[in-house]
Design a protein around this motif. Structure first.
Motif, mmCIF file in Angstrom:
data_model
loop_
_atom_site.group_PDB
_atom_site.id
_atom_site.type_symbol
_atom_site.label_atom_id
_atom_site.label_comp_id
_atom_site.label_asym_id
_atom_site.label_seq_id
_atom_site.Cartn_x
_atom_site.Cartn_y
_atom_site.Cartn_z
ATOM 1 N N GLU A 155 0.816 -1.214 0.000
ATOM 2 C CA GLU A 155 0.000 0.000 0.000
ATOM 3 C C GLU A 155 0.851 1.266 0.000
ATOM 4 O OE1 GLU A 155 -3.473 0.593 2.155
ATOM 5 O OE2 GLU A 155 -4.142 -1.485 2.101
ATOM 6 N N ALA A 156 2.163 1.120 0.180
ATOM 7 C CA ALA A 156 3.047 2.280 0.099
ATOM 8 C C ALA A 156 3.320 2.675 -1.350
ATOM 9 C CB ALA A 156 4.380 1.977 0.797
ATOM 10 N N LEU A 157 3.006 1.775 -2.282
ATOM 11 C CA LEU A 157 3.304 2.023 -3.692
ATOM 12 C C LEU A 157 2.320 3.012 -4.312
ATOM 13 C CD1 LEU A 157 4.065 -1.611 -4.888
ATOM 14 C CD2 LEU A 157 5.700 0.276 -4.771
ATOM 15 N N PRO A 158 2.708 3.639 -5.426
ATOM 16 C CA PRO A 158 1.758 4.476 -6.168
ATOM 17 C C PRO A 158 0.525 3.670 -6.561
ATOM 18 C CG PRO A 158 3.981 4.829 -6.980
ATOM 19 C CD PRO A 158 4.063 3.674 -6.023
ATOM 20 N N SER A 159 -0.595 4.367 -6.679
ATOM 21 C CA SER A 159 -1.868 3.697 -6.971
ATOM 22 C C SER A 159 -1.811 2.890 -8.256
ATOM 23 C CB SER A 159 -2.993 4.736 -7.049
ATOM 24 O OG SER A 159 -3.181 5.365 -5.804
ATOM 25 N N SER A 160 -1.102 3.386 -9.262
ATOM 26 C CA SER A 160 -1.034 2.673 -10.545
ATOM 27 C C SER A 160 -0.406 1.289 -10.365
ATOM 28 C CB SER A 160 -0.225 3.491 -11.560
ATOM 29 O OG SER A 160 1.061 3.794 -11.048
ATOM 30 N N THR B 11 0.706 -8.178 -15.946
ATOM 31 C CA THR B 11 1.966 -8.812 -16.355
ATOM 32 C C THR B 11 2.837 -7.780 -17.066
ATOM 33 O OG1 THR B 11 0.955 -9.537 -18.449
ATOM 34 C CG2 THR B 11 0.917 -11.088 -16.593
ATOM 35 N N GLY B 12 4.132 -8.038 -17.069
ATOM 36 C CA GLY B 12 5.075 -7.115 -17.698
ATOM 37 C C GLY B 12 5.523 -6.035 -16.718
ATOM 38 N N GLN B 13 5.982 -4.926 -17.260
ATOM 39 C CA GLN B 13 6.483 -3.848 -16.419
ATOM 40 C C GLN B 13 5.339 -3.035 -15.846
ATOM 41 O OE1 GLN B 13 10.181 -1.780 -17.489
ATOM 42 N NE2 GLN B 13 9.048 0.145 -17.368
ATOM 43 N N PRO B 14 5.296 -2.850 -14.529
ATOM 44 C CA PRO B 14 4.162 -2.127 -13.916
ATOM 45 C C PRO B 14 4.220 -0.634 -14.223
ATOM 46 C CG PRO B 14 5.813 -2.651 -12.257
ATOM 47 C CD PRO B 14 6.240 -3.350 -13.523
ATOM 48 N N PRO B 15 3.072 0.014 -14.336
ATOM 49 C CA PRO B 15 3.035 1.470 -14.558
ATOM 50 C C PRO B 15 3.421 2.216 -13.281
ATOM 51 C CG PRO B 15 0.806 0.629 -14.264
ATOM 52 C CD PRO B 15 1.713 -0.563 -14.263
ATOM 53 N N LEU B 16 4.185 3.315 -13.419
ATOM 54 C CA LEU B 16 4.621 4.101 -12.270
ATOM 55 C C LEU B 16 3.806 5.374 -12.084
ATOM 56 C CD1 LEU B 16 8.534 3.949 -12.377
ATOM 57 C CD2 LEU B 16 7.018 2.846 -10.739
ATOM 58 N N THR B 17 3.448 6.010 -13.190
ATOM 59 C CA THR B 17 2.808 7.319 -13.132
ATOM 60 C C THR B 17 1.303 7.212 -13.379
ATOM 61 O OG1 THR B 17 3.097 7.735 -15.496
ATOM 62 C CG2 THR B 17 4.921 8.352 -14.039
ATOM 63 N N VAL B 18 0.601 8.312 -13.118
ATOM 64 C CA VAL B 18 -0.831 8.376 -13.421
ATOM 65 C C VAL B 18 -1.053 8.167 -14.916
ATOM 66 C CG1 VAL B 18 -2.820 9.928 -13.532
ATOM 67 C CG2 VAL B 18 -1.470 9.783 -11.428
#
Length: 543
Positions: free
Chosen positions: A240-245, A255-262
């Motif tokens: 839950e500390a991670l960005p919402s995306s 799957t694959g690389q997770p999104p970091l930004t909105v």
């Protein structure tokens, strides 16, 4: 070649058995942007302060820290002071002088820099940071965001090569925090400044980081790129500390690389199957009013402008009410007036239907109303948490079993023998809340209670607040923490220009805002109607 290297660093505070840091090893290349994260008390701030020689805590240390291949302890005083900058969590603790221009010049004056050079550097930094309009103002008149910007500018005027920051946005509103982080990005990318940042707000920070260091119990558990964080944080229960995306991605088995930004989150979500676009509208629960504010006006000086301008507010029994707004809009002042700590010159404040000025001091602050200030340290008077709580029980002749009940409720038995000032931010909040709960107030006013808390500490705080609500305790919280407000509030309100300009239940309130809204809503608003948390988005996709 590394600009900074930490080798086998261990540290123990005086009279403590457990190490605050254990065998820490990492190096930093010039120009890197590194984010350090972890739960409260994991050793983040202790580590960062060891990197700034003048702020290193007292205790037993082993291992070595080198700056440009020179032992940190052997650096010339001038080099240590100017080339390694530090920005603290609380802007009030770092501002020294009374004027903005003098604050910018103060460090250079102490280094004996000539007047012409000082003027040139100060002018350059004031222009870079957009400080020209309030260059000659008193520092005391600045908002929290402005003060933190002055702190950063005052450090940068020294032309540091490394910038250390300990949760610099914890007291800033969402817009000011975003502007501050954007400034750090410019410094890193345009000036090549090396940045090492401790931060719990990761929505805007994580996409900027070259590396993330995750700490737990004084050790480094992860050191790598942000996109590789998920397995480690899953093991540490810190997802839950991670960005919402990233949280949405993880909970929908992406799957694959997770999104970091909105932006990346919106793109990824647009490709997912959505079964339902709207969650049910919450019903407004009718509650008995316990705190009523009618037409309240307040100013700190009779010749000053009004801070509160006809404030109206009604809060019901057992409600968790959050008040949001920009730095300097008057939220904390409103809380002080609600608490009877400041007196309005016009209008009424009623507590349980009785005007607040009709209560005696002991009657109001014992079993009626309690206040948790923004800085919980001001509540501590003794050398240990236990002694502080026991002294309070004795002086107020409280029942002996009440202390044990509060300690059990807040789960703070492990803190009782520690000095209050040696606790982490989250631990201090819990210890301070314990002092309030001893009085069994029916209304509790809290000013920024989640400031500096990690996700786990916030969850624990939320559980405590929920248990208090079950006892019909009313909670009024001034906060910049939109995510916490959206998840746990019964009602939210936006404070602006001395009044409440809008209020409503979280799902309705946050769905109608552009900036004062959650990252999950910004990610999903073109596809989903009223999702305001990552859990909402996941529910609508899976239902």
């Amino acid at each position: 070649m590394a600009i900074l290297a930490v080798e086998n660093l261990s540290f123990t505070y005086p009279d403590e058995e457990e190490c605050a840091l254990q065998a820490i090893d990492f190096s930093v290349e010039a120009g890197e942007f590194i984010t350090i994260m972890g739960q409260s008390g994991c050793g983040k701030s202790t580590l960062l302060r060891h990197l700034k020689r003048e702020l290193a805590p007292h205790g037993t240390k082993t291992g070595n820290i080198t700056y440009q291949q020179t032992n940190l302890a052997d650096l010339e005083a001038r080099t240590a002071a100017s080339e390694i900058g530090f920005v603290m969590q609380n802007p009030e603790n770092q501002i020294i002088t009374d004027k903005v221009w003098h604050e910018l010049a103060f460090g250079l004056e102490n280094l004996g820099v000539d007047t012409l050079t000082i003027r040139r550097r100060v002018a350059e930094m004031a222009s870079f940071f957009g400080i020209q309009k309030w260059f000659r103002q008193d520092t005391a008149t600045l908002s929290g965001g402005q003060k933190q910007l002055v702190n950063l500018a005052a450090v940068m005027v020294m032309q540091p090569k490394i910038l250390l920051l300990d949760e610099p946005t914890s007291q800033l509103d969402p817009i000011a925090a975003m502007e501050f982080i954007t400034t750090l990005k410019k410094l890193n990318q345009e000036l090549g400044l090396t940045v090492i940042l401790i931060e719990h707000r990761l929505e805007d920070v994580l996409p900027l980081a070259d590396r993330v260091i995750v700490m737990d119990k004084g050790t480094i558990q992860f050191d790598g790129e942000p996109t590789a964080l998920l397995p480690t944080l899953s093991q540490l229960n810190l997802l839950e500390a991670l960005p919402s995306s990233m949280r949405i991605f993880y909970n929908l088995n992406g799957t694959g690389q997770p999104p970091l930004t909105v932006k990346e989150g919106r793109t990824w979500l647009s490709k997912q199957a959505i079964n339902q676009t709207m969650l049910p509208i919450q019903e407004d629960i009718k509650r008995q009013p316990v705190l009523e504010v009618k037409g309240v006006y307040f100013r700190y000086d009779k010749h000053a402008d009004d801070v509160l301008r006809g404030l109206d507010l009604t809060i019901g029994e057992g409600e968790l009410f959050t008040l949001l707004g920009g730095n300097g809009t008057g939220k904390t002042t409103a809380l002080k007036v609600l608490a009877g700590l400041e007196k309005a010159y016009r209008g009424d404040v009623k507590v349980f239907g009785k005007k607040i000025n009709k209560y005696g001091h002991n009657e109001l602050y014992r079993e009626v109303l309690g206040v948790l200030p923004q800085d919980p340290k001001v509540l501590f008077l003794e050398k240990t948490v236990r002694l502080d709580l026991e002294t309070m029980c004795t002086s107020l002749q409280l029942p002996t079993d009440r202390l044990q009940e509060v300690v059990s409720l807040l789960d703070i038995a492990y803190l009782l023998e520690r000095h209050p000032y040696d606790l982490s931010g989250g631990e201090q909040q819990k210890a301070a809340l314990a002092k309030l709960l001893l009085l069994q107030p029916k209304i509790i006013l809290l000013d920024e209670p989640t400031k500096g808390l990690d996700v786990r500490a916030k969850q624990q705080l939320a559980q405590i607040l929920r248990s208090l609500q079950q006892q019909d305790v009313t909670l009024v919280i001034v906060t910049h923490d939109i995510e916490f407000s959206a998840k746990y509030s019964d009602r939210c309100a936006l404070f602006f220009d001395g009044i409440v300009v809008s209020e409503g239940m979280p799902r309705t309130f946050y769905s109608g805002n552009n900036f004062y809204t959650t990252a999950a809503h910004r990610i999903s608003r073109n596809q989903l109607v009223n999702a305001i948390t990552p859990e909402d988005v996941v529910t609508l996709c899976k239902s």
